[in-house]
Design a protein around this motif. Structure first.
Motif, PDB file in Angstrom:
ATOM      1  N   ILE A  13       0.803  -1.052   0.008  1.00 46.19           N
ATOM      2  CA  ILE A  13      -0.160  -0.051   0.072  1.00 46.19           C
ATOM      3  C   ILE A  13       0.765   1.180   0.084  1.00 46.19           C
ATOM      4  CG2 ILE A  13      -1.932  -1.113   1.244  1.00 46.19           C
ATOM      5  CD1 ILE A  13      -1.005   0.382   3.794  1.00 46.19           C
ATOM      6  N   GLU A  14       0.266   2.334  -0.362  1.00 47.14           N
ATOM      7  CA  GLU A  14       0.764   3.838  -0.068  1.00 47.14           C
ATOM      8  C   GLU A  14       0.738   4.162   1.304  1.00 47.14           C
ATOM      9  OE1 GLU A  14       1.206   4.912  -5.000  1.00 47.14           O
ATOM     10  OE2 GLU A  14      -0.039   6.159  -3.616  1.00 47.14           O
ATOM     11  N   LYS A  15       1.652   4.966   1.677  1.00 48.63           N
ATOM     12  CA  LYS A  15       1.659   5.702   2.888  1.00 48.63           C
ATOM     13  C   LYS A  15       0.363   6.529   3.110  1.00 48.63           C
ATOM     14  CE  LYS A  15       4.526   9.419   1.926  1.00 48.63           C
ATOM     15  NZ  LYS A  15       5.653  10.174   2.042  1.00 48.63           N
ATOM     16  N   GLN A  17      -2.533   5.301   3.437  1.00 45.42           N
ATOM     17  CA  GLN A  17      -3.698   4.179   3.196  1.00 45.42           C
ATOM     18  C   GLN A  17      -4.045   3.440   4.408  1.00 45.42           C
ATOM     19  OE1 GLN A  17      -2.634   2.218  -0.459  1.00 45.42           O
ATOM     20  NE2 GLN A  17      -4.166   3.578  -1.621  1.00 45.42           N
ATOM     21  N   ALA A  82      -1.389   4.319   7.297  1.00 50.31           N
ATOM     22  CA  ALA A  82      -0.190   3.719   7.460  1.00 50.31           C
ATOM     23  C   ALA A  82       0.841   4.550   7.089  1.00 50.31           C
ATOM     24  CB  ALA A  82      -0.193   2.523   6.244  1.00 50.31           C
ATOM     25  N   LYS A  83       2.074   4.358   7.785  1.00 53.20           N
ATOM     26  CA  LYS A  83       3.459   4.870   7.486  1.00 53.20           C
ATOM     27  C   LYS A  83       4.410   4.053   6.959  1.00 53.20           C
ATOM     28  CE  LYS A  83       2.777   8.290  11.312  1.00 53.20           C
ATOM     29  NZ  LYS A  83       3.400   8.993  12.779  1.00 53.20           N
ATOM     30  N   ASP A  86       5.803   1.372   9.200  1.00 52.59           N
ATOM     31  CA  ASP A  86       4.858   0.065   9.592  1.00 52.59           C
ATOM     32  C   ASP A  86       5.054  -1.021   8.526  1.00 52.59           C
ATOM     33  OD1 ASP A  86       2.258   2.339  10.000  1.00 52.59           O
ATOM     34  OD2 ASP A  86       3.303   1.610  11.388  1.00 52.59           O
ATOM     35  N   SER A  87       6.124  -0.842   7.505  1.00 48.07           N
ATOM     36  CA  SER A  87       6.467  -2.033   6.859  1.00 48.07           C
ATOM     37  C   SER A  87       6.984  -3.370   7.632  1.00 48.07           C
ATOM     38  CB  SER A  87       7.501  -1.677   5.850  1.00 48.07           C
ATOM     39  OG  SER A  87       7.048  -0.642   4.842  1.00 48.07           O
ATOM     40  N   LEU A 109       3.721  -6.733   4.986  1.00 49.89           N
ATOM     41  CA  LEU A 109       3.231  -5.382   4.652  1.00 49.89           C
ATOM     42  C   LEU A 109       4.276  -4.651   4.056  1.00 49.89           C
ATOM     43  CD1 LEU A 109       0.926  -3.180   4.311  1.00 49.89           C
ATOM     44  CD2 LEU A 109       1.374  -2.693   6.684  1.00 49.89           C
ATOM     45  N   VAL A 111       4.956  -0.561   2.844  1.00 44.11           N
ATOM     46  CA  VAL A 111       4.347   0.808   2.732  1.00 44.11           C
ATOM     47  C   VAL A 111       4.924   1.804   1.864  1.00 44.11           C
ATOM     48  CG1 VAL A 111       3.418   2.506   3.835  1.00 44.11           C
ATOM     49  CG2 VAL A 111       3.240   0.424   4.738  1.00 44.11           C
TER      50      VAL A 111
END
Lengths: 112, 109
Positions: A13-15, A17, A82-83, A86-87, A109, A111
């Motif tokens: 995902i992109e940050k 989101q 998400a930041k 958080d990856s 995940l 990000v």
């Protein structure tokens, strides 16, 4: 006996989101745990449920992370927004009466 | 919180060799588990061993709770033994598992 199930296995995902992860523990296991594992480190507990009640969420960043375990079986973990940091791999585990914990395959995940 | 130290951080073995991984912890525990994390990230339970000695095939483990350490032995290593080995402990009157940083094992054919 089926193990701990998690989905999805991978998510990009992109940050900013939002994302949600699902966990189904081993049948009959009352205790459910969510861990975060950052690359190169050991897993770190985010939250622990006993049936549908929270036992420990002291390490959960509550401004962006939330988790629930309705009906005391399945659980979802959500991140919003998400930041980049958080990856990680998000691991779900469950246990019966004994302290031994059993882990699911995890959700990786990324990000961007 | 409880401190969990694993050594060595990295281990390179030739197939067929034996090895010992160590886990030191800083407080009394009522749960100690050894895991193998495979290349896909799955944590595989190896041993639940808060005290004593257990064996499972080529793997064995010993925990000396009074001296706050545990050892994992791998004998006749195979390439499939490669991966990261984690020690995790649960302190008395606590709920969560606290993990060490892991030992990365590489077995070469």
């Amino acid at each position: 006996e089926a193990g701990v199930a998690q989905s999805p296995r991978y998510k990009i995902i992109e940050k900013r989101q939002s994302v949600a992860f699902w966990c189904n523990p081993i049948s009959g296991h009352a205790t459910l745990y969510w861990y975060q594992q950052i690359l190169g480190q050991g897993p770190k507990l985010l939250i622990q449920f006993q049936n549908n009640g929270v036992v420990d969420d002291s390490q959960l960043p509550k401004d962006r992370f939330s988790a629930e375990r309705l009906k005391g079986v399945d659980s979802t973990l959500k991140i919003q927004p998400a930041k980049l940091e958080d990856s990680a791999v998000y691991l779900c585990a469950s246990s019966l009466d004994a302290p031994e914990q059993f882990f699911g395959p995890g959700t990786r995940l990324t990000v961007l | 919180g409880i401190q969990v130290e694993q050594s060595p951080p990295d281990l390179i073995l030739q197939e067929g060799a034996n090895s010992t991984l160590r886990c030191n912890f800083s407080d009394s525990v009522n749960n100690l588990q050894w895991f193998h994390q495979n290349p896909w990230g799955q944590l595989i339970n190896l041993f639940y061993i808060p005290s004593g000695t257990k064996q499972n095939g080529r793997l064995s483990a010993t925990t000396v709770a009074t001296e706050r350490y545990s050892l994992l032995y791998i004998s006749s290593s195979q390439t499939t033994d490669s991966g990261v080995y984690f020690c995790a402990v649960r302190r008395l009157n606590d709920y969560k598992l606290s993990f060490g940083a892991g030992t990365t094992v590489t077995v070469r054919a």
